[in-house]
Design a protein around this motif. Sequence first.
Motif, mmCIF file in Angstrom:
data_model
loop_
_atom_site.group_PDB
_atom_site.id
_atom_site.type_symbol
_atom_site.label_atom_id
_atom_site.label_comp_id
_atom_site.label_asym_id
_atom_site.label_seq_id
_atom_site.Cartn_x
_atom_site.Cartn_y
_atom_site.Cartn_z
ATOM 1 N N LEU A 38 0.828 -1.199 0.000
ATOM 2 C CA LEU A 38 0.000 0.000 0.000
ATOM 3 C C LEU A 38 0.867 1.256 0.000
ATOM 4 N N ALA A 39 1.896 1.281 0.860
ATOM 5 C CA ALA A 39 2.769 2.452 0.930
ATOM 6 C C ALA A 39 3.470 2.694 -0.403
ATOM 7 N N TYR A 40 3.984 1.634 -1.011
ATOM 8 C CA TYR A 40 4.687 1.791 -2.285
ATOM 9 C C TYR A 40 3.731 2.226 -3.389
ATOM 10 N N THR A 41 2.551 1.648 -3.410
ATOM 11 C CA THR A 41 1.559 1.992 -4.427
ATOM 12 C C THR A 41 1.157 3.455 -4.338
ATOM 13 N N LEU A 42 1.087 3.992 -3.113
ATOM 14 C CA LEU A 42 0.657 5.371 -2.915
ATOM 15 C C LEU A 42 1.826 6.358 -2.953
ATOM 16 N N GLY A 43 3.005 5.891 -3.379
ATOM 17 C CA GLY A 43 4.107 6.808 -3.643
ATOM 18 C C GLY A 43 5.073 7.038 -2.512
ATOM 19 N N VAL A 44 4.988 6.267 -1.432
ATOM 20 C CA VAL A 44 5.919 6.422 -0.313
ATOM 21 C C VAL A 44 7.181 5.624 -0.625
ATOM 22 N N LYS A 45 8.280 6.313 -0.861
ATOM 23 C CA LYS A 45 9.512 5.651 -1.293
ATOM 24 C C LYS A 45 10.557 5.547 -0.184
ATOM 25 N N GLN A 46 10.355 6.210 0.941
ATOM 26 C CA GLN A 46 11.306 6.135 2.053
ATOM 27 C C GLN A 46 10.724 5.215 3.132
ATOM 28 N N LEU A 47 11.397 4.090 3.362
ATOM 29 C CA LEU A 47 10.857 3.054 4.244
ATOM 30 C C LEU A 47 11.863 2.692 5.331
ATOM 31 N N ILE A 48 11.372 2.635 6.566
ATOM 32 C CA ILE A 48 12.139 2.150 7.713
ATOM 33 C C ILE A 48 11.420 0.921 8.253
ATOM 34 N N VAL A 49 12.156 -0.146 8.506
ATOM 35 C CA VAL A 49 11.573 -1.367 9.053
ATOM 36 C C VAL A 49 12.094 -1.563 10.470
ATOM 37 N N GLY A 50 11.198 -1.507 11.446
ATOM 38 C CA GLY A 50 11.556 -1.781 12.834
ATOM 39 C C GLY A 50 11.247 -3.236 13.156
ATOM 40 N N VAL A 51 12.281 -4.043 13.410
ATOM 41 C CA VAL A 51 12.079 -5.450 13.769
ATOM 42 C C VAL A 51 11.883 -5.499 15.274
ATOM 43 N N ASN A 52 10.622 -5.561 15.686
ATOM 44 C CA ASN A 52 10.249 -5.424 17.094
ATOM 45 C C ASN A 52 10.217 -6.782 17.809
ATOM 46 N N LYS A 53 10.131 -6.718 19.117
ATOM 47 C CA LYS A 53 10.063 -7.900 19.984
ATOM 48 C C LYS A 53 11.329 -8.751 19.878
ATOM 49 N N MET A 54 12.480 -8.082 19.775
ATOM 50 C CA MET A 54 13.737 -8.829 19.753
ATOM 51 C C MET A 54 13.954 -9.590 21.059
ATOM 52 N N ASP A 55 13.310 -9.133 22.141
ATOM 53 C CA ASP A 55 13.412 -9.808 23.438
ATOM 54 C C ASP A 55 12.478 -11.002 23.547
ATOM 55 N N PHE A 56 11.602 -11.177 22.570
ATOM 56 C CA PHE A 56 10.530 -12.175 22.671
ATOM 57 C C PHE A 56 10.768 -13.359 21.737
ATOM 58 N N MET A 57 11.943 -13.462 21.141
ATOM 59 C CA MET A 57 12.253 -14.577 20.250
ATOM 60 C C MET A 57 13.049 -15.634 21.009
ATOM 61 N N GLU A 58 13.281 -16.754 20.348
ATOM 62 C CA GLU A 58 14.074 -17.833 20.956
ATOM 63 C C GLU A 58 15.305 -18.114 20.110
ATOM 64 N N PRO A 59 16.516 -17.909 20.659
ATOM 65 C CA PRO A 59 16.792 -17.244 21.943
ATOM 66 C C PRO A 59 16.589 -15.738 21.817
ATOM 67 N N PRO A 60 16.436 -15.033 22.924
ATOM 68 C CA PRO A 60 16.243 -13.579 22.863
ATOM 69 C C PRO A 60 17.410 -12.870 22.190
ATOM 70 N N TYR A 61 17.092 -11.851 21.410
ATOM 71 C CA TYR A 61 18.084 -11.005 20.739
ATOM 72 C C TYR A 61 18.985 -11.811 19.792
ATOM 73 N N SER A 62 18.385 -12.760 19.101
ATOM 74 C CA SER A 62 19.146 -13.636 18.212
ATOM 75 C C SER A 62 19.535 -12.913 16.922
ATOM 76 N N GLN A 63 20.825 -12.895 16.634
ATOM 77 C CA GLN A 63 21.307 -12.295 15.390
ATOM 78 C C GLN A 63 20.825 -13.100 14.191
ATOM 79 N N LYS A 64 20.834 -14.435 14.318
ATOM 80 C CA LYS A 64 20.423 -15.296 13.213
ATOM 81 C C LYS A 64 18.961 -15.048 12.846
ATOM 82 N N ARG A 65 18.108 -14.945 13.843
ATOM 83 C CA ARG A 65 16.684 -14.706 13.592
ATOM 84 C C ARG A 65 16.475 -13.336 12.942
ATOM 85 N N TYR A 66 17.183 -12.339 13.421
ATOM 86 C CA TYR A 66 17.079 -10.993 12.853
ATOM 87 C C TYR A 66 17.489 -10.995 11.381
#
Length: 266
Positions: A38-66
């Motif tokens: 939707l954002a791309y279709t409506l012309g939004v070209k600047q995108l930031i992705v926040g990968v949230n809940k890094m503390d809630f994965m197994e194991p917590p704060y996993s580099q591999k999962r990220y």
Amino acid sequence: MITGTSQADGALLIVAAGVGEFETSISKNVQTHEHTLLAYTLGVKQLIVGVNKMDFMEPPYSQKRYEEIVKEVSTYIKKIGCNSDTVTFVPISGWNGDNMLEPSANMPWFKGWKFTHKDNNASGTTLPEALDCILPPTHPTDKPLHLPLQDVYKIDGICTVPVGEVETGVLKLGMVVTYAPVSVTTEVKSVEMHHEALREALPGDNVGFNVKNVSVKDVRRDNMAGESKKDPPVEAASFTAQMIMLNHPGQITAGLSHSSHCLQVC
């Protein structure tokens, strides 16, 4: 949501990193897919992705999962036409505050984010730093006034109040404006943004302006307001447009016939 996204200069996409949560959200026709497209279709070209809940994965704060999540999201945004080099990925925990205000000690493997843009290269660690790097749009104040109406309200004691975002030009107090395609003309009696009176509104300002002797039946959502004395908006005989087709069930081939609905041409 569609109106707000169409006015945005940048988008912040929050992706849940929890086990099962990300896999569900990245599935077809689910939020991560739909919001990005939707954002791309409506012309939004600047995108930031926040990968949230890094503390809630197994194991917590996993580099591999990220890294798995970054790879999956990058693959998808490339498919819809985004340049992944201009997208910022930031691992965060909204609950614990990791990389929200200060660099997190829980992710020593994260060396920060980088992105490249034709006008700017930037790097940093936290989410606010990434938000600060969104490039502001140019303000074409030298062009004729174009203000597509989002809505028109009837307010007792104030008369008729159209609202919308100034796309080009300047809306000034006392200006005589014309609405297309209805060819209605009236004077701007007041301009207000966020309950604050203005002498003028510039491109990017989302304003309401009071006009008299015009009924809510005379002008409506999707009409275009422009200055009467400087290239006022008129009906277009023809125009060139980019069309993005979403979830087409089959192949798109020469001779395809379809219907479309155009709301605004600025």
